[in-house]
Motif scaffolding. Structure first.
Motif, PDB file in Angstrom:
ATOM      1  N   GLN A 296       0.820  -1.206   0.000  1.00  0.00           N
ATOM      2  CA  GLN A 296       0.000   0.000   0.000  1.00  0.00           C
ATOM      3  C   GLN A 296       0.858   1.263   0.000  1.00  0.00           C
ATOM      4  O   GLN A 296       0.532   2.234  -0.681  1.00  0.00           O
ATOM      5  CB  GLN A 296      -0.956   0.013   1.206  1.00  0.00           C
ATOM      6  N   GLU A 297       1.965   1.253   0.706  1.00  0.00           N
ATOM      7  CA  GLU A 297       2.841   2.435   0.736  1.00  0.00           C
ATOM      8  C   GLU A 297       3.430   2.724  -0.645  1.00  0.00           C
ATOM      9  O   GLU A 297       3.571   3.877  -1.045  1.00  0.00           O
ATOM     10  CB  GLU A 297       3.946   2.273   1.776  1.00  0.00           C
ATOM     11  N   GLU A 298       3.787   1.674  -1.392  1.00  0.00           N
ATOM     12  CA  GLU A 298       4.278   1.864  -2.763  1.00  0.00           C
ATOM     13  C   GLU A 298       3.198   2.495  -3.634  1.00  0.00           C
ATOM     14  O   GLU A 298       3.469   3.405  -4.424  1.00  0.00           O
ATOM     15  CB  GLU A 298       4.699   0.526  -3.386  1.00  0.00           C
ATOM     16  N   ILE A 299       1.988   1.998  -3.489  1.00  0.00           N
ATOM     17  CA  ILE A 299       0.873   2.544  -4.259  1.00  0.00           C
ATOM     18  C   ILE A 299       0.656   4.007  -3.880  1.00  0.00           C
ATOM     19  O   ILE A 299       0.521   4.867  -4.759  1.00  0.00           O
ATOM     20  CB  ILE A 299      -0.408   1.712  -4.044  1.00  0.00           C
ATOM     21  N   ASN A 300       0.625   4.310  -2.588  1.00  0.00           N
ATOM     22  CA  ASN A 300       0.428   5.687  -2.133  1.00  0.00           C
ATOM     23  C   ASN A 300       1.489   6.621  -2.705  1.00  0.00           C
ATOM     24  O   ASN A 300       1.174   7.719  -3.184  1.00  0.00           O
ATOM     25  CB  ASN A 300       0.450   5.769  -0.613  1.00  0.00           C
ATOM     26  N   GLN A 301       2.751   6.201  -2.668  1.00  0.00           N
ATOM     27  CA  GLN A 301       3.833   7.042  -3.174  1.00  0.00           C
ATOM     28  C   GLN A 301       3.736   7.218  -4.690  1.00  0.00           C
ATOM     29  O   GLN A 301       3.972   8.313  -5.207  1.00  0.00           O
ATOM     30  CB  GLN A 301       5.184   6.457  -2.785  1.00  0.00           C
TER      31      GLN A 301
ATOM     32  N   SER B   5      -3.856   6.942   1.321  1.00  0.00           N
ATOM     33  CA  SER B   5      -3.402   7.652   2.525  1.00  0.00           C
ATOM     34  C   SER B   5      -3.879   9.090   2.548  1.00  0.00           C
ATOM     35  O   SER B   5      -3.969   9.738   1.513  1.00  0.00           O
ATOM     36  CB  SER B   5      -1.874   7.592   2.616  1.00  0.00           C
ATOM     37  N   PRO B   6      -4.164   9.636   3.739  1.00  0.00           N
ATOM     38  CA  PRO B   6      -4.684  10.990   3.873  1.00  0.00           C
ATOM     39  C   PRO B   6      -3.715  12.059   3.358  1.00  0.00           C
ATOM     40  O   PRO B   6      -4.135  13.175   3.114  1.00  0.00           O
ATOM     41  CB  PRO B   6      -4.906  11.163   5.365  1.00  0.00           C
ATOM     42  N   GLY B   7      -2.457  11.743   3.169  1.00  0.00           N
ATOM     43  CA  GLY B   7      -1.505  12.727   2.703  1.00  0.00           C
ATOM     44  C   GLY B   7      -1.607  13.021   1.217  1.00  0.00           C
ATOM     45  O   GLY B   7      -0.982  13.946   0.718  1.00  0.00           O
ATOM     46  N   LEU B   8      -2.405  12.260   0.506  1.00  0.00           N
ATOM     47  CA  LEU B   8      -2.535  12.477  -0.935  1.00  0.00           C
ATOM     48  C   LEU B   8      -3.540  13.571  -1.222  1.00  0.00           C
ATOM     49  O   LEU B   8      -4.534  13.708  -0.525  1.00  0.00           O
ATOM     50  CB  LEU B   8      -2.977  11.192  -1.625  1.00  0.00           C
ATOM     51  N   PRO B   9      -3.292  14.336  -2.279  1.00  0.00           N
ATOM     52  CA  PRO B   9      -4.254  15.378  -2.643  1.00  0.00           C
ATOM     53  C   PRO B   9      -5.609  14.779  -2.961  1.00  0.00           C
ATOM     54  O   PRO B   9      -5.699  13.728  -3.572  1.00  0.00           O
ATOM     55  CB  PRO B   9      -3.648  15.993  -3.914  1.00  0.00           C
TER      56      PRO B   9
ATOM     57  N   HIS C  52       3.065  10.737  -6.646  1.00  0.00           N
ATOM     58  CA  HIS C  52       3.961  11.199  -7.707  1.00  0.00           C
ATOM     59  C   HIS C  52       3.172  11.482  -8.983  1.00  0.00           C
ATOM     60  O   HIS C  52       3.407  12.494  -9.651  1.00  0.00           O
ATOM     61  CB  HIS C  52       5.076  10.176  -7.960  1.00  0.00           C
ATOM     62  N   LEU C  53       2.232  10.612  -9.310  1.00  0.00           N
ATOM     63  CA  LEU C  53       1.366  10.837 -10.467  1.00  0.00           C
ATOM     64  C   LEU C  53       0.603  12.148 -10.309  1.00  0.00           C
ATOM     65  O   LEU C  53       0.539  12.950 -11.242  1.00  0.00           O
ATOM     66  CB  LEU C  53       0.388   9.665 -10.624  1.00  0.00           C
ATOM     67  N   ALA C  54       0.057  12.388  -9.123  1.00  0.00           N
ATOM     68  CA  ALA C  54      -0.724  13.602  -8.869  1.00  0.00           C
ATOM     69  C   ALA C  54       0.123  14.862  -8.997  1.00  0.00           C
ATOM     70  O   ALA C  54      -0.363  15.901  -9.446  1.00  0.00           O
ATOM     71  CB  ALA C  54      -1.364  13.536  -7.484  1.00  0.00           C
TER      72      ALA C  54
END
Length: 131
Positions: A89-94, A124-128, A98-100
């Motif tokens: 999940q952390e890889e997906i979140n990162q 994750s909540p840190g994503l836009p 990066h895509l965003a």
């Protein structure tokens, strides 16, 4: 799939992969709308996904870029190493973060427009725009 010739060579037995793509993708884009499907592979965020997204943002910012996160190891599952597991999940979140932030005009996440995917996801909540 690969952002690094070493990965292309070791995983797929292909040499000169990035040079070919960097030469051929702009030609494909010149003939019409281009969609690039990039598979996020476990353990290959820094060497493959980030460089691919960055190159696309610099050279083909209007391309549709679909980040696919559903890698499944199938026959490799009994082996060792990153490719023998699904994406964490952390890889997906990162990768999604990066895509965003890459500056691509038409990003997709698993086939869904990125903003829509983030608004209905549990990333994750840190994503836009994540909910």
């Amino acid at each position: 799939k690969f952002g690094d010739d070493r990965c292309a060579s070791s995983l797929a037995g292909v040499s000169g992969y990035t040079e070919r793509l960097e030469r051929l993708l702009p030609l494909a884009a010149a003939s019409g709308e281009l969609m690039v499907r990039h598979l996020l592979m476990p353990g290959h965020l820094s060497c493959c996904t980030r460089p691919v997204l960055d190159w696309l943002a610099r050279h083909l910012p209007d391309a549709i870029v679909n980040l696919m996160t559903g890698y499944r190891p199938f026959q490799l599952a009994s082996g060792r190493g990153a490719m023998a597991r699904e994406n964490q999940q952390e890889e997906i979140n990162q990768a999604v973060a990066h895509l965003a932030g890459a500056g691509l005009g038409k990003p997709l996440l698993d086939g869904v427009p990125l903003e829509e995917a983030l608004s209905r996801s549990s990333l994750s909540p840190g994503l836009p725009n994540s909910g």
